[in-house]
Structure formats: C-alpha cells, structure tokens
Design a protein around this motif. Structure first.
Motif, short mmCIF file in Angstrom:
data_model
loop_
_atom_site.label_atom_id
_atom_site.label_comp_id
_atom_site.label_asym_id
_atom_site.label_seq_id
_atom_site.Cartn_x
_atom_site.Cartn_y
_atom_site.Cartn_z
N ASN A 1 -5.54 -2.03 -2.65
CA ASN A 1 -4.57 -2.21 -1.58
C ASN A 1 -5.02 -3.24 -0.55
OD1 ASN A 1 -2.82 -0.36 -2.73
ND2 ASN A 1 -3.48 1.35 -1.45
N SER B 1 0.81 -1.22 0.00
CA SER B 1 0.00 0.00 0.00
C SER B 1 0.84 1.27 0.00
CB SER B 1 -0.95 0.02 1.21
OG SER B 1 -0.20 -0.02 2.41
N SER B 2 2.14 1.16 0.24
CA SER B 2 3.00 2.34 0.25
C SER B 2 3.99 2.34 -0.90
CB SER B 2 3.77 2.43 1.57
OG SER B 2 4.60 1.29 1.74
N ARG C 1 -5.55 -0.33 -8.66
CA ARG C 1 -4.98 -1.12 -7.58
C ARG C 1 -6.01 -1.31 -6.47
NH1 ARG C 1 0.19 1.78 -5.66
NH2 ARG C 1 0.19 0.12 -4.08
N ASN D 1 -3.79 -6.38 -2.08
CA ASN D 1 -2.39 -6.36 -2.53
C ASN D 1 -2.28 -6.70 -4.02
OD1 ASN D 1 -1.63 -5.74 0.06
ND2 ASN D 1 -0.21 -7.46 0.29
N TRP E 1 1.08 5.21 -4.99
CA TRP E 1 0.69 4.37 -3.86
C TRP E 1 -0.57 4.89 -3.19
CZ3 TRP E 1 0.77 6.15 1.28
CH2 TRP E 1 1.39 7.39 1.48
#
Length: 124
Positions: free
Chosen positions: A74, A30-31, A72, A77, A53
């Motif tokens: 998060n 997530s980062s 994405r 993942n 991100w």
C-alpha cells in the motif's frame, strides 16, 4: 476510479516464473480490494487471485493454488502476482482490477477499475 498499469508479462517456458506488477494512481488504493483476472481467447474472464484492502485471507482459483501468490504494497500503491510453475494453460491476457466493495469479491462485474492487460504466454 483508479488508473491501473500492469507490467511484467511475457513469454516463458513451462515450469518457469513471472511476476506481474500493477501500479495504481490515486489516494484510495489502500482502501480498495484488488484482484488479478485473466482471459484466454474464447474463454470467460476469470479471477485468479484477489486480496483484501486490509488484512484477511487472499482468494486463489483452484487452478493456481500453490503456484501463484498475490501481494500488495500500500505504500507503493502496487499489487503483485508472483506466478511459479507456469503451465501452457496459464496463457492469457492478465488484468489488474480494483473494487470498492465491503467484502472481497471475485466476479469481474463488481470491479470498476481496470488496467489495460498484459499478455502472458507459456510455451510447452
């Protein structure tokens, strides 16, 4: 580094669609800025799409704007690449990659996590 596993490649006719998925292991997904690169035989690896991100505007190569969408999740993942209106020139091995950089980057040397690649072949 994260472990990245791509899926969803295959053979499709021109004008068709494919969705690539990239599952990441580890707690830092997530980062991390994520991107999809592709490399065709005899050509350099190019960034087709990248997503920050958190928040921000995704990047798309001019050659795929309006046809490809990166997204994405998060919580899962996972990063996706939806490819529509595929063309024979989209044929390449597609790689998922992650970069721990403050800003979104599109140079492949800035990415330190890579998947094994998935083949996308578009027939005319």
């Amino acid at each position: 580094q994260m472990q990245l596993v791509e899926s969803g490649g295959g053979l499709v006719q021109a004008g068709g669609s494919l969705r690539l998925s990239c599952a990441a292991s580890g707690r830092t997904f997530s980062s991390v800025n994520m991107a999809w690169f592709r490399q065709a035989p005899g050509k350099e690896r190019e960034c087709v799409a990248a997503i920050p991100w958190i928040g921000g505007t995704p990047y798309y190569a001019d050659s795929v704007k309006g046809r490809f969408t990166i997204a994405r999740d998060n919580a899962k993942n996972t990063v996706y690449l939806q490819m529509n209106s595929l063309k024979p020139e989209d044929t390449a091995v597609y790689y998922c990659a992650g970069a721990r950089t403050p800003l979104l980057v599109t140079t492949w040397t800035r990415y330190d996590s890579w998947g094994q690649g998935t083949q996308v072949t578009v027939s005319s």
